[in-house]
Design a protein around this motif. Structure first.
Motif, short mmCIF file in Angstrom:
data_model
loop_
_atom_site.label_atom_id
_atom_site.label_comp_id
_atom_site.label_asym_id
_atom_site.label_seq_id
_atom_site.Cartn_x
_atom_site.Cartn_y
_atom_site.Cartn_z
N UNK A 112 0.81 -1.21 0.00
CA UNK A 112 0.00 0.00 0.00
C UNK A 112 0.85 1.26 0.00
N UNK A 113 0.33 2.29 -0.68
CA UNK A 113 0.99 3.60 -0.75
C UNK A 113 0.59 4.46 0.45
N UNK A 114 1.25 5.58 0.61
CA UNK A 114 0.89 6.55 1.65
C UNK A 114 -0.48 7.14 1.36
N UNK A 115 -1.10 7.71 2.38
CA UNK A 115 -2.43 8.28 2.23
C UNK A 115 -2.51 9.64 2.92
N UNK A 154 -7.36 6.81 2.22
CA UNK A 154 -7.25 5.67 1.31
C UNK A 154 -5.84 5.35 0.88
N UNK A 155 -5.28 4.30 1.44
CA UNK A 155 -3.98 3.79 1.00
C UNK A 155 -4.23 2.98 -0.27
N UNK A 156 -3.77 3.46 -1.41
CA UNK A 156 -3.97 2.76 -2.68
C UNK A 156 -3.00 1.60 -2.80
N UNK A 157 -3.44 0.56 -3.48
CA UNK A 157 -2.64 -0.64 -3.66
C UNK A 157 -1.46 -0.38 -4.59
N UNK A 158 -0.30 -0.99 -4.27
CA UNK A 158 0.87 -0.97 -5.14
C UNK A 158 0.95 -2.24 -6.00
N UNK A 159 0.06 -3.19 -5.73
CA UNK A 159 0.10 -4.50 -6.38
C UNK A 159 -0.48 -4.41 -7.79
N UNK A 180 -8.03 -1.06 -5.45
CA UNK A 180 -8.09 -1.39 -4.03
C UNK A 180 -7.57 -0.23 -3.20
N UNK A 181 -8.34 0.18 -2.21
CA UNK A 181 -7.95 1.21 -1.25
C UNK A 181 -8.20 0.67 0.15
N UNK A 182 -7.32 1.01 1.04
CA UNK A 182 -7.39 0.59 2.43
C UNK A 182 -7.58 1.85 3.26
N UNK A 226 -15.27 -2.68 -2.48
CA UNK A 226 -15.24 -3.75 -3.49
C UNK A 226 -14.17 -3.42 -4.53
N UNK A 227 -13.40 -4.43 -4.96
CA UNK A 227 -12.38 -4.21 -5.97
C UNK A 227 -12.26 -5.44 -6.86
#
Length: 184
Positions: free
Chosen positions: A49-52, A78-83, A89-91, A130-131
């Protein structure tokens, strides 16, 4: 797989607060500030995950000349996915953490200033919308985890009852997502 994964999230917040003058017992202080939430700790989180951007709102009550207690309310937008393949996907994380703060006043260029250390513990509510990954839709998910935080910071009065400050806080929370073998 690990049963417990510790994640440290540094919050660099430049917070301005409306304060009563001095550090007298009974003083109430409130503040709000922008922050950057940076995933650290276990590689499963910091590599995924990236920074938010985040916001922090707090209130505190001075119970002793050098000790305050209060409540932090923070939100990571929202921490965006790096994958690869998981771009949507956001966390997100909402924290509600009571804290205790040790404060020491000093002067800086003729202005009232305060440095402090703080510790807190509380609830961290996480969510993922949902992603889609490789054409498969994954349902939204959420949960709550217990955690604690440690931080240091300083504030300086810029006008009567108005201060600006910088805070660095490390948040340690249990894993907020399930691994392939079902461990949390």
């Amino acid at each position: 797989m690990k049963k417990l994964i510790i994640a440290a999230v540094f919050v660099l917040a430049a917070a301005s607060g409306v304060k009563a003058a001095g550090m007298e017992v009974g003083k109430v202080e409130v503040g709000i500030g922008p922050a950057v939430s940076i995933p650290l700790g276990c590689s499963e989180y910091k590599d995924a995950f990236k920074s938010s951007f985040a916001m922090d709102i707090y209130g505190q009550y001075q119970i002793h000349e050098m000790i305050a207690v209060g409540l932090d309310l923070g939100y990571d937008f929202g921490h965006k996915s790096k994958v690869d393949g998981m771009d949507d996907l956001k966390f997100r994380v909402l924290q509600v953490t009571p804290f205790a703060k040790y404060e020491q006043p000093f002067e800086l260029g003729g202005k009232k200033a305060t440095w402090y250390g703080k510790a807190g513990l509380g609830l961290y509510r996480w969510s993922t919308p949902e992603f889609t990954i490789d054409g498969t839709t994954i349902a939204s998910d959420s949960g709550s985890k217990f955690g604690f935080n440690l931080g240091v910071g300083a504030t300086m009065e810029v006008a009567s009852n108005i201060s600006i400050g910088l805070d660095v806080t490390a948040h340690f929370i249990t894993s907020a997502y399930t691994t392939e073998d079902g461990d949390k």
